[in-house]
Design a protein around this motif. Sequence first.
Motif: not given
Length: 263
Positions: A16-20
């Motif tokens: 989720g952090k990478a996507v954001a």
Amino acid sequence: MTEVEQLEKLLLSHIGKAVADFKLISEGDRILVGVSGGKDSYTLLYFLRKLQQRSPVKFDFLALKLDQGQPGHSAESLKEYLQAEKYEYCIVRENTFEIVQQKLKKEQNKCFLCARLRRGILYRTAVEMGFNKIALGHHLDDLIETFLMNLFFAGTTATMPPLLHSRDGSNRVIRPLCYVPEALIVEFAKQKKFPVVSCGDCGEQNNHRRKWAKSLVETLSKDIPHLRQSLLAAMGNIKPAHLLDRRHLERNKPPGAGGMFED
């Protein structure tokens, strides 16, 4: 919370952090997911579905398996898994194995040419089928090993970017697992009992430089426990003015700066 639930929560947090951070997924995206039958692509599929279920951003994805014609390599267990889990998928058959065998001698490393052919087929298929992004299962260790290989063997500071635009602008490649250490994926695949299918030909590449880089990271990690996180930070904290690339040195010269002998 069970051990596997804790692991899933940690993986989802990294992804989720990478996507954001890199804006990997946008409203209305149609994503073609390259699946090999390895632990990484199973994990990628699993968490793309989780994101699809939880995220307010609406997107679709399709799993694509490329049958490259390797003798003795069967995709049946992968196909059965995709059907059982109700993933939308397709199988594209292109005999790249024979092309690689014809172009390279037996002792030559085949991985680079194989990957290049596979990437070309993915790019072409995505355009033909109307997908605007291609998702690949490269994880943090892949990025670190590529970074080190470029430093030691290619003389450049580069790795696999989380978001890559193809040269002709027709494709965008995303790597949602870019923050995930390989060890977490290994454990997750074991917990989920993914029917992993290995590439027999890749396993024969005993002198592969990537294996050397992987071994180097493992060795250094014994003395530097946070090595992977430090290298991840380094790849995202480039200071061009403190390197030797003259293009950036000139561009980053402060106002009024003269030659190196001026006060």
